[in-house]
Design an enzyme around this catalytic site. Sequence first.
Site, PDB file in Angstrom:
ATOM      1  N   HIS A 128       0.845  -1.117  -0.176  1.00 36.14           N
ATOM      2  CA  HIS A 128       0.070   0.089   0.056  1.00 36.14           C
ATOM      3  C   HIS A 128       0.644   1.466  -0.024  1.00 36.14           C
ATOM      4  CE1 HIS A 128      -2.716   2.739   1.725  1.00 36.14           C
ATOM      5  NE2 HIS A 128      -3.845   2.012   1.535  1.00 36.14           N
ATOM      6  N   ASP A 205       3.186  -4.378   8.098  1.00 42.89           N
ATOM      7  CA  ASP A 205       2.178  -3.695   8.169  1.00 42.89           C
ATOM      8  C   ASP A 205       0.852  -4.577   8.170  1.00 42.89           C
ATOM      9  OD1 ASP A 205      -0.192  -2.543   7.078  1.00 42.89           O
ATOM     10  OD2 ASP A 205       0.904  -1.665   5.098  1.00 42.89           O
ATOM     11  N   GLN A 208      -4.222  -5.286   6.999  1.00 40.68           N
ATOM     12  CA  GLN A 208      -4.994  -6.337   6.724  1.00 40.68           C
ATOM     13  C   GLN A 208      -4.851  -7.695   7.183  1.00 40.68           C
ATOM     14  OE1 GLN A 208      -7.541  -5.422   4.733  1.00 40.68           O
ATOM     15  NE2 GLN A 208      -6.811  -3.621   3.945  1.00 40.68           N
ATOM     16  N   LYS A 231     -10.508  -0.824  10.651  1.00 39.35           N
ATOM     17  CA  LYS A 231     -10.525  -1.941   9.876  1.00 39.35           C
ATOM     18  C   LYS A 231     -11.140  -3.221  10.585  1.00 39.35           C
ATOM     19  CE  LYS A 231      -7.205  -0.141   6.421  1.00 39.35           C
ATOM     20  NZ  LYS A 231      -8.043   0.140   5.320  1.00 39.35           N
ATOM     21  N   CYS A 372      -4.476   2.232  -3.776  1.00 40.17           N
ATOM     22  CA  CYS A 372      -3.328   2.874  -2.969  1.00 40.17           C
ATOM     23  C   CYS A 372      -2.196   2.168  -3.342  1.00 40.17           C
ATOM     24  CB  CYS A 372      -3.679   3.331  -1.491  1.00 40.17           C
ATOM     25  SG  CYS A 372      -4.947   4.471  -1.294  1.00 40.17           S
TER      26      CYS A 372
END
Length: 418
Positions: A128, A205, A208, A231, A372
């Site tokens: 991203h 990261d 997700q 999220k 993104c």
Amino acid sequence: MSDPPKGLDVEAVRRDFPILSRVINDKPLVYLDSAATSQKPSRVIDALADFYRTSNANVHRGIYTLSEESTLAYETAREKTAAFINAASSAEIVFTRNTTESLNLIAYSWGRANLGAGDEVLVTAMEHHSNIVPWQIVCQERGAVLRFIPVTDEGFLDLSAIESLITERTKIVAFTHVSNVLGTINPVREIVERAHGAGAVAVVDGAQGAPHGAVDVRALDADFYVFSSHKMLGPTGVGVLYGKASLLNEMPPFLGGGEMIMEVREDGFTWKDPPWKFEAGTPNFADVVAFGAAIDYLSDLGMDNVRQHEMDITGYALQRLATLGDGVAVHGPPDAADRGGVVSFAVESVHPHDIAQTLDWEGVQIRAGHHCAQPLMRRLGTPATARASFYVYNTNEDVDRLVDALKKAGELFGRQRS
Ligand code: PLP
């Protein structure tokens, strides 16, 4: 805490989300954009409203009851967050605004202090922009070099390339746990080991990752692991930065101001210990408290159940999309076991924006665009994809509604072409 139930009672879960009773364009809502942001259960909405109704006062400042209660609620949410990812201590949890801010904090604080001319930062071609641009900025400033681990045709990281890409100049390896476009679940532990083998720090990261399955930062041995409340059923405006205590201790502050200082004199200042060293100004304490309620909710469902549910529904989606024939091409790994609950696809001769628009007429809310991730779009040879993403409240019927709406879109655009 009692053991979470076996399997997810999705109908019961759905009743917890008031927004799911909405009607969009005369059709019952099908929400398939949880990778962008998730919906919120009543428990989280109520926690936020209750906090404002009963407990609101600034944290860490007052020596009166309300402020003490508010501080306790804020710090309790920090402890819940630490337990959720099995951090060794709540002092390793810094609250930010979102994943993006967490990554910027690492780049500006650890990156600026440790990167020199000719040093290297390694990211991947499936990141991203949040995990590319902060490194581009800091590399430019320090004269360091940014390199990319390539992605295979099947949508996996090309781990064979890591050997030559990690050098003695590599200081940081920053990569996503789960791709927000391809759904690919990356082998975090293996990449962390390779980073450590070269003496680099590993930044994961988890935007997700953490919302969709059990995460154990100590088992992964990640140096930093970052994610966003919004999220994972929590409110917007709360991000998490997990960092190993040894690293957070040695890092300089990112922002200066109230709350993060020990003492301010005319000729300088001293700062507090982590995590407060990194939380300048009034934090977003009300939303953090409600984030704690989201963590409770997910923990009660059981993160293994969440993962299993998403794998099942993703498998069903892959199977149903395949019935649409060659006109629909799914990006990313073919097997649901290698994926999170994200499915990006292309419909022949129809722009993803047109797909999203026509699906909207059917009440089906999906994302279309570059997500993104423009370097990844270039790798896929497309400016944009359509993307459906699933969470705890989605059902196979939602997938059926997606597929039916895609058939209608196909007929519509097929007619227009002929
Ligand atoms: N990283 C990944 C993999 C994402 O999917 C996202 C958001 O979609 C982000 C980072 C940025 O998250 P936020 O917008 O909450 O900062």
